[in-house]
Every structure is written in structure tokens, then in C-alpha cells.
Scaffold this active site. Structure first.
Site, short mmCIF file in Angstrom:
data_model
loop_
_atom_site.label_atom_id
_atom_site.label_comp_id
_atom_site.label_asym_id
_atom_site.label_seq_id
_atom_site.Cartn_x
_atom_site.Cartn_y
_atom_site.Cartn_z
CE LYS A 129 -4.46 0.81 0.24
NZ LYS A 129 -5.60 -0.04 -0.12
CG ASP A 169 -7.28 3.39 -0.66
OD1 ASP A 169 -7.62 2.20 -0.62
OD2 ASP A 169 -7.48 4.16 0.30
N1 GLU Z 1 -7.41 0.33 -2.68
C1 GLU Z 1 -8.18 -0.85 -3.01
C2 GLU Z 1 -8.18 -1.79 -1.82
O1 GLU Z 1 -8.20 -1.34 -0.70
C3 GLU Z 1 -7.77 -1.46 -4.33
C4 GLU Z 1 -6.34 -1.89 -4.44
C5 GLU Z 1 -5.92 -2.38 -5.82
O2 GLU Z 1 -6.75 -2.45 -6.72
O3 GLU Z 1 -4.74 -2.71 -5.97
O4 GLU Z 1 -8.23 -2.99 -1.92
#
Ligand code: GLU
Length: 448
Positions: A129, A169
Site C-alpha cells: 500500500k 484508493d
Molecule cells: N485500494 C483498493 C483496496 O483497498 C484497491 C487496491 C488495488 O486495486 O490494488 O483494496
């Protein structure tokens, strides 16, 4: 060997000691660790090989300066993060969040959750992340572009389709991903599509990616309710937030006959006795990027409660789709008292530990984020598949894949909980199923 509970306790104490002040990360780690005692009893090899200790330490963490110039020519400095948490199952995968509340603790809690969420999808993706404390609110199109370009100018060296694949996100949508991808392409001189997901359709993105988290959430919710022989048809729902997750959860709830009474943003909530009008909501939020309070200028029967607490509204189903810790113990009690029978988490870690306790005690259907909101990242993995094969799939095909994945996540969580004698506990079911998958891969890969 140390008894499972003692080990878990000492690993948690060590997480707190080594990561001082990172309360969100402590909370996320605690929630997972506290589910794992029965697993450690059944699989002593996880303890012998220090899998818990290894899991709690990110493989790599990057913190960097993001300098950029605003429209007045003033120089601004933000902080960028990428935490590459675990790559046992595939390249690090997870979104980027641009919000003033972003800190190392927030990125680590999100990255930690992502490991297990991604494992549950059954697709080959590890967990990571990132983000920045940059506040996109009120910034011009050019400022957003310059910020994204500066952010990527530092981050690009850590990325790659086999290494680390970011997506969006909070505060990062298709527009931002496109700017990030454009800069990545420019610096590397490579059109490496599968290095970023959530791209637009013109730039090798996937159909359904925008809708995926919201649709997937409702597919999960629907399966959870059907398991209890309850139909979503005509149920009243409250959905917090009004970003992509909330909007497309509302759309899918409408498809399935449910009635959404309220949604929100950080200014407050709107209540519409006729049910939230999706076209109006989309026009405000996706069209001109306005504030939720505007809704009442379009819909005369609705009211706006500034700084109101959306959980005070009676509903059968609550879908928190805004941000972490948005439902506390008191909110949870209020929801249960007002007749709520199901909660599914669209945001990451939206319920505090006290709230989860209340939901468990009330025996309502509770779908935790790492299972219920996995549709976004799952569809990101489908985007990577399309990119790798230089293909693009139809909406219908992609949506069917998403639905199958969400139903399979539901079934895996349900059956793991049953196997460990805690039938109906999706929190523990999700933690255990995700953990076993990652831990097994870590064991097989040797000491890395
Ligand atoms: N931010 C989204 C999550 O919390 C998507 C992450 C992504 O697609 O890599 O899963």
C-alpha cells in the site's frame, strides 16, 4: 513450544514496541493475530518457522519527498510512502491513498490488511500500500497532474508488473492513475500496462474496475444474507461515503431491489425519504466533483445534516464505505438497537474493535473489509491478466468473474469458520483463510 495464546500476545507486544505510535497498524495487526490461536495449534510449523513474526515486518518500506509547484508558483513539499508488505503470493499489490491523514501507520495498516485480502481473492497478488499526505481537495487539474508526476518520479524505480503494482484508493481515481501511468511510461520508456491498475479504458484499463469494489461488496452481502435465507429485496440500507465504493454499492443495491436512504461525505449526510437518487449523486460526485450537501438542491424531499452521524438512521443493512474507524461502539449499539441485521465493510477497517464486538454479540451478519471489499483488488488482478495477454474483456464477462470471485471468497470464509468451530464468524474465517494461504506459501519459499 510456547502456547499459541502466549506467542500471539508476545508477537503483538513486539509489534507495538517496534512501531511506536502507529495505532492504526497496531489495531489491524491485533485483529488478525487474535484470530489465529486455533491455526497455530493445528499447524505448529507456522510457529517453528516464525511466520507470525515475519508477517508483521514489511519486506520493504519506502518514504520519500514529493516536491511540487502549485498554480501560484509556490513550492509545496509532501511525503510519499510505499510499504511493500508481503510478496509470497505475487507482486506487491494495493492502492495509493492521497489524503492529509496519511501517515506511515495508516499505510502499514492498509498494507497489512491487503496481504490477507489479496490472498482471499485466490489470485496471484501479494500485499502492499502507499500514498501521500497530499490533500487533493480544492486543487486544480494541473496541480493534481504535477503532484502525480512528482510522486511517480521518485516511486517508479520500485515498481514493475512483476514487482509492485499500485492502484487507487481514497483521493486516487482513474484521473490520478492515468497521470501516474503517463509519467511512469515517460521515465521508463516502456508501455508496461500491468504496472498500474485502475487505468482508463483508453490507456489499457479494464471494464468494471470502477464499479468493482461497490458491486463486489453487494455480491458478498447478498451471498451472506442468502446463506441466512434473507433476500435483499426491499431492505432499507444506509451507505456512508459517496466515492466510487459507495456509489457503485448503491447502484448494485438498487439492481437487487434494496432501498438506500442515506449517504454522506466528510461534511455530513443526506437522507432522502424516496431513496437516494443515483443519477443525482453521480452528477454531483463523479460529474462536477461537488459536495454531498448539494444533493438537496436537486431533490426537494431530501434533507442534509451537516456533521450528522449517519449511523443514527434506522436501517436493516449498513455499508460503511467512507474510511477507517467510522463506526465506533456506540454507533454499533445504535445500529443494532434500530434493527440492523447486516453490516458489510466497503471501506478498510471502518469498524472499531468495540463496534465489531457489538455486532458479534448481537449475532448480526458481519462481512469484514478484507473479504467484503476485495472486489476492487480482484478486478485489478483481472486488469493485469488482460494487460498481460494484450486483451480486453467485455463488461459482462468481467462482471461475472467478479461475482464468482466474491461468492468464492464468501464460501472460503464461511467454511473456514465452520471448520474451526466458529460458524458464521466471517471475521475469523477471513483472517484464518487468508493467513493459512500466505503462511503456507512463505513456508514453501524458504527463509526469505
Ligand atoms: N485500494 C483498493 C483496496 O483497498 C484497491 C487496491 C488495488 O486495486 O490494488 O483494496
Amino acid at each position: 513450544m510456547v502456547p499459541a495464546n502466549e506467542l500471539i500476545d508476545s508477537v503483538y507486544q513486539e509489534v507495538v514496541r517496534r512501531n511506536p505510535g502507529e495505532s492504526e497498524f497496531h489495531q489491524a495487526a491485533c485483529e488478525v493475530l487474535m484470530s489465529l490461536a486455533p491455526v497455530l495449534v493445528k499447524y505448529p510449523e507456522f510457529t517453528e518457522n516464525k511466520i507470525l513474526e515475519r508477517l508483521c515486518e514489511p519486506e520493504r518500506q519506502v518514504i520519500f519527498r514529493v516536491p511540487w509547484q502549485d498554480d501560484k508558483g509556490t513550492i509545496n513539499i509532501n511525503r510519499g510512502f510505499r510499504v511493500e508488505f508481503n510478496s509470497a503470493l505475487g507482486p506487491y499489490k494495493g492502492g495509493l491513498r492521497f489524503h492529509p491523514s496519511v501517515s506511515l501507520s495508516v499505510v502499514k495498516f492498509l498494507g497489512f490488511e491487503q496481504i490477507f485480502k489479496n490472498a482471499l481473492t485466490g489470485l496471484p497478488i501479494g500485499g502492499g500500500k502507499g500514498g501521500s499526505d497530499f490533500d487533493p481537495k480544492g486543487r486544480s487539474e494541473n496541480e493534481i497532474m504535477r503532484f502525480c508526476q512528482s510522486f511517480m518520479t521518485e516511486l517508479y524505480r520500485f515498481l514493475g508488473e512483476y514487482t509492485d503494482v499500485p492502484a487507487g484508493d481514497i483521493g486516487v481515481g482513474t484521473r490520478e492513475i492515468n497521470y501516474l501511468f503517463g509519467q511512469y511510461k515517460r521515465i521508463t520508456n516502456r508501455y508496461e500496462s500491468a504496472t498500474l491498475t485502475g487505468k482508463s479504458l483508453h490507456t489499457t484499463g479494464s471494464l468494471v474496475r470502477t464499479e468493482a469494489t461497490g458491486y463486489g461488496l453487494v455480491y458478498f452481502l447478498d451471498k451472506m444474507l442468502r446463506t441466512k435465507k434473507i433476500s435483499l429485496d426491499s431492505l432499507t440500507c444506509t451507505v456512508s461515503g459517496s466515492g466510487n465504493v459507495a456509489i457503485f454499492a448503491i447502484e448494485k443495491l438498487h439492481h437487487l431491489g434494496a432501498k438506500v436512504m442515506a449517504c454522506s461525505d466528510s461534511d455530513g449526510y443526506v437522507y432522502d425519504k424516496n431513496g437516494i437518487d443515483l443519477e443525482t449523486l453521480k452528477e454531483i460526485k463523479l460529474g462536477y466533483r461537488g459536495r454531498i450537501g448539494d444533493y438537496i438542491n436537486h431533490r426537494k424531499d431530501a434533507y442534509f445534516k451537516e456533521h450528522g452521524n449517519i449511523w443514527e438512521i434506522p436501517c436493516k443493512v449498513a455499508l460503511p464505505c467512507a474510511t477507517q474507524n467510522e463506526i465506533n461502539g456506540k454507533d454499533a449499539q445504535m445500529l443494532v438497537k434500530n434493527g440492523c441485521i447486516a453490516v458489510a465493510e466497503g471501506a478498510n477497517m471502518p469498524s472499531t474493535p468495540e463496534a465489531i464486538k457489538v455486532f458479534k454479540e448481537a449475532n448480526i451478519a458481519f462481512g469484514p473489509a478484507k473479504a467484503a471489499n476485495a472486489g476492487g483488488v480482484a478486478t485489478s488482478a483481472l486488469e493485469m491478466q488482460q494487460n498481460a495477454s494484450r486483451d480486453s474483456w467485455s463488461f459482462e464477462y468481467t462482471n461475472n468473474r467478479l461475482k464468482e470471485i466474491m461468492e468464492s471468497i464468501h464460501d472460503v470464509c464461511y467454511s473456514k469458520a465452520e471448520e474451526f468451530g466458529i460458524k458464521g464468524d466471517y471475521v475469523q474465517g477471513a483472517n484464518i483463510a487468508g493467513f493459512i494461504k500466505v503462511a503456507s506459501a512463505m513456508l514453501e519459499l524458504g527463509l526469505i
